[in-house]
Enzyme design. Structure first.
Site, PDB file in Angstrom:
ATOM      1  N   GLU A 140       0.833  -1.201   0.000  1.00 45.91           N
ATOM      2  CA  GLU A 140       0.000   0.000   0.000  1.00 45.91           C
ATOM      3  C   GLU A 140       0.872   1.257   0.000  1.00 45.91           C
ATOM      4  OE1 GLU A 140      -3.511   2.224   2.587  1.00 45.91           O
ATOM      5  OE2 GLU A 140      -2.276   0.692   3.538  1.00 45.91           O
ATOM      6  N   GLU A 237     -11.724   2.819   6.301  1.00 49.41           N
ATOM      7  CA  GLU A 237     -10.605   3.186   7.175  1.00 49.41           C
ATOM      8  C   GLU A 237     -10.630   4.700   7.392  1.00 49.41           C
ATOM      9  OE1 GLU A 237      -6.015   1.710   7.622  1.00 49.41           O
ATOM     10  OE2 GLU A 237      -6.519   2.822   5.810  1.00 49.41           O
TER      11      GLU A 237
END
Length: 256
Positions: A140, A237
């Site tokens: 990521e 998130e």
């Protein structure tokens, strides 16, 4: 129809961690993710998820000393043995929790030849050890405003690393929040990178609150993911503006 996973590190954190699984289920989520489970026995986490009837779709490998600001150890040659132990720990938890993917954090490190070479070795090791268990290793990119100095801070770099490694279980974790801050062009990037995407996460930009509260048309992005055929989960998130439940109005159109 998008499938959302509640991030239990950031949502429902008015409660103890093991109680958040039931809270997520009560709010309509059928899947969850979180940063780290390691403060709790794997069996306790499994029982909490099973009792709530939710699937755990993602968590992170051990990142080093998180409280001290470490954000991964994969890129550090002098921590190779520690990294190998972290892989073993993560895979042990993933096996108990039946989790299909793990996020491998690179670390705050310079993108020089030494650290990049070690980073690639670490990814390859994790991927090789995870493959027999059917587990994907995700990379990521993180933006430099939130994580200054993070080694993997560019989506093109992540795509190049994935292509270079040629490991089918190494994939991209596409965080819409980080993408918008770093590069913008979210819809085009999602379509172009779809073949290598293993997981998607969302939050508003710039404040990282509920979808629909920032500069992006988050509803359009979710529609777009349906249009381009994304089949995975979207991790929520974000930091709720108040309580988690008070901010969940945005998800109502997507819960059948």
């Amino acid at each position: 129809m998008p499938r959302f996973a509640a991030n239990l590190t950031m949502l429902f954190n008015e409660r103890p961690f093991l109680d958040r699984f039931a809270a997520a289920a009560d709010a309509g989520f059928r899947a969850v993710e979180f940063l780290f489970p390691y403060d709790h026995p794997a069996e306790a986490v499994r029982k909490a998820a099973e009792a709530a009837g939710v699937q755990i779709v993602l968590f992170n490998m051990p990142p080093g000393d998180w409280a001290a600001g470490e954000r991964g150890i994969a890129a550090f040659p002098d921590r190779a043995e520690e990294f190998s132990r972290a892989v073993a720990t993560a895979l042990d938890y993933a096996a108990v929790l039946s989790v299909p993917r793990l996020h491998l954090m690179a670390g705050v490190a310079p993108a020089d030849a030494t650290h990049l070479a070690r980073y690639r070795e670490a990814i390859a090791e994790a991927a090789e050890r995870a493959a027999p268990l059917g587990i994907d290793i995700l990379l990521e990119p993180l933006n430099g405003r939130d994580v200054p100095g993070y080694l993997l801070s560019d989506f093109a770099m992540a795509a190049a690393e994935i292509a270079g490694l040629q490991r089918p279980n190494v994939k991209l974790q596409f965080d819409i929040y980080h993408r918008q801050i770093m590069h913008g062009d979210v819809l085009t990037a999602l379509k172009e990178m779809l073949p290598i995407i293993g997981h998607i996460q969302t939050a508003s930009v710039p404040a990282r609150n509920e979808p629909g509260t920032g500069e992006l048309n988050d509803a359009r992005i979710f529609e777009w993911l349906d249009e381009i055929g994304y089949q995975g989960h979207i991790g929520c998130e974000y930091r709720p503006l108040s309580s988690t439940e008070a901010g969940l109005g945005w998800i109502a159109p997507w819960q059948g």
